[in-house]
Design a protein around this motif. Structure first.
Motif, PDB file in Angstrom:
ATOM      1  N   LEU A 172       0.808  -1.220   0.000  1.00  0.00           N
ATOM      2  CA  LEU A 172       0.000   0.000   0.000  1.00  0.00           C
ATOM      3  C   LEU A 172       0.840   1.268   0.000  1.00  0.00           C
ATOM      4  N   LEU A 173       2.002   1.210   0.654  1.00  0.00           N
ATOM      5  CA  LEU A 173       2.884   2.381   0.694  1.00  0.00           C
ATOM      6  C   LEU A 173       3.663   2.552  -0.609  1.00  0.00           C
ATOM      7  N   ILE A 183       4.182   7.643  14.386  1.00  0.00           N
ATOM      8  CA  ILE A 183       4.474   6.841  13.196  1.00  0.00           C
ATOM      9  C   ILE A 183       3.382   5.798  12.981  1.00  0.00           C
ATOM     10  N   ALA A 184       2.931   5.135  14.058  1.00  0.00           N
ATOM     11  CA  ALA A 184       1.858   4.138  13.948  1.00  0.00           C
ATOM     12  C   ALA A 184       0.577   4.781  13.430  1.00  0.00           C
ATOM     13  N   GLU A 185       0.253   5.971  13.933  1.00  0.00           N
ATOM     14  CA  GLU A 185      -0.946   6.681  13.470  1.00  0.00           C
ATOM     15  C   GLU A 185      -0.812   7.080  12.004  1.00  0.00           C
ATOM     16  N   GLN A 186       0.381   7.541  11.599  1.00  0.00           N
ATOM     17  CA  GLN A 186       0.591   7.943  10.211  1.00  0.00           C
ATOM     18  C   GLN A 186       0.573   6.736   9.278  1.00  0.00           C
ATOM     19  N   LEU A 187       1.108   5.606   9.746  1.00  0.00           N
ATOM     20  CA  LEU A 187       1.063   4.375   8.952  1.00  0.00           C
ATOM     21  C   LEU A 187      -0.386   3.984   8.681  1.00  0.00           C
ATOM     22  N   ALA A 188      -1.220   4.062   9.689  1.00  0.00           N
ATOM     23  CA  ALA A 188      -2.640   3.750   9.497  1.00  0.00           C
ATOM     24  C   ALA A 188      -3.264   4.714   8.487  1.00  0.00           C
ATOM     25  N   THR A 196      -2.051   4.073   4.872  1.00  0.00           N
ATOM     26  CA  THR A 196      -2.545   2.823   4.275  1.00  0.00           C
ATOM     27  C   THR A 196      -4.069   2.778   4.265  1.00  0.00           C
ATOM     28  N   GLY A 197      -4.673   3.916   4.464  1.00  0.00           N
ATOM     29  CA  GLY A 197      -6.136   3.990   4.441  1.00  0.00           C
ATOM     30  C   GLY A 197      -6.787   3.164   5.546  1.00  0.00           C
TER      31      GLY A 197
END
Length: 94
Positions: free
Chosen positions: A38-39, A62-67, A70-71
């Motif tokens: 996805l990234l 970072i965990a919040e931005q990853l979510a 990746t929608g």
């Protein structure tokens, strides 16, 4: 629950040879593989870019931005992201 009862309930033991048979040879978990797909970039590079940014991003951010990036398909804890980064860095150094 004891490990023997777990083994009885879940008899499938996926080892390295099994993952090769399934076409999984990169050592990534399904969540890590989905994140990379996805990234559109290696997860190690994504995490490194975020962690080395100035100001430094927290693992939680970072965990919040990853979510978000990746929608919502890859939603993991900040501790999971930190563990991934440590493991991916160790693999890259090996």
């Amino acid at each position: 629950m004891s490990s023997s009862s777990t083994a009885q309930r879940f008899p499938l033991d996926i080892d390295e040879s099994s993952t090769r048979l399934l076409g999984v040879t990169d050592g990534l978990t399904p969540s890590q593989r989905l994140a990379e797909t996805l990234l559109g970039q290696p997860l190690a590079a994504y995490l490194s870019d975020k962690r080395n940014a100035r100001p430094v991003w927290s693992w939680r951010l970072i965990a919040e931005q990853l979510a978000a990036d990746t929608g919502g398909a890859v939603t993991v804890s900040h501790e999971t992201v930190r563990a991934w980064a440590v493991l991916l860095d160790a693999e890259a150094a090996a």
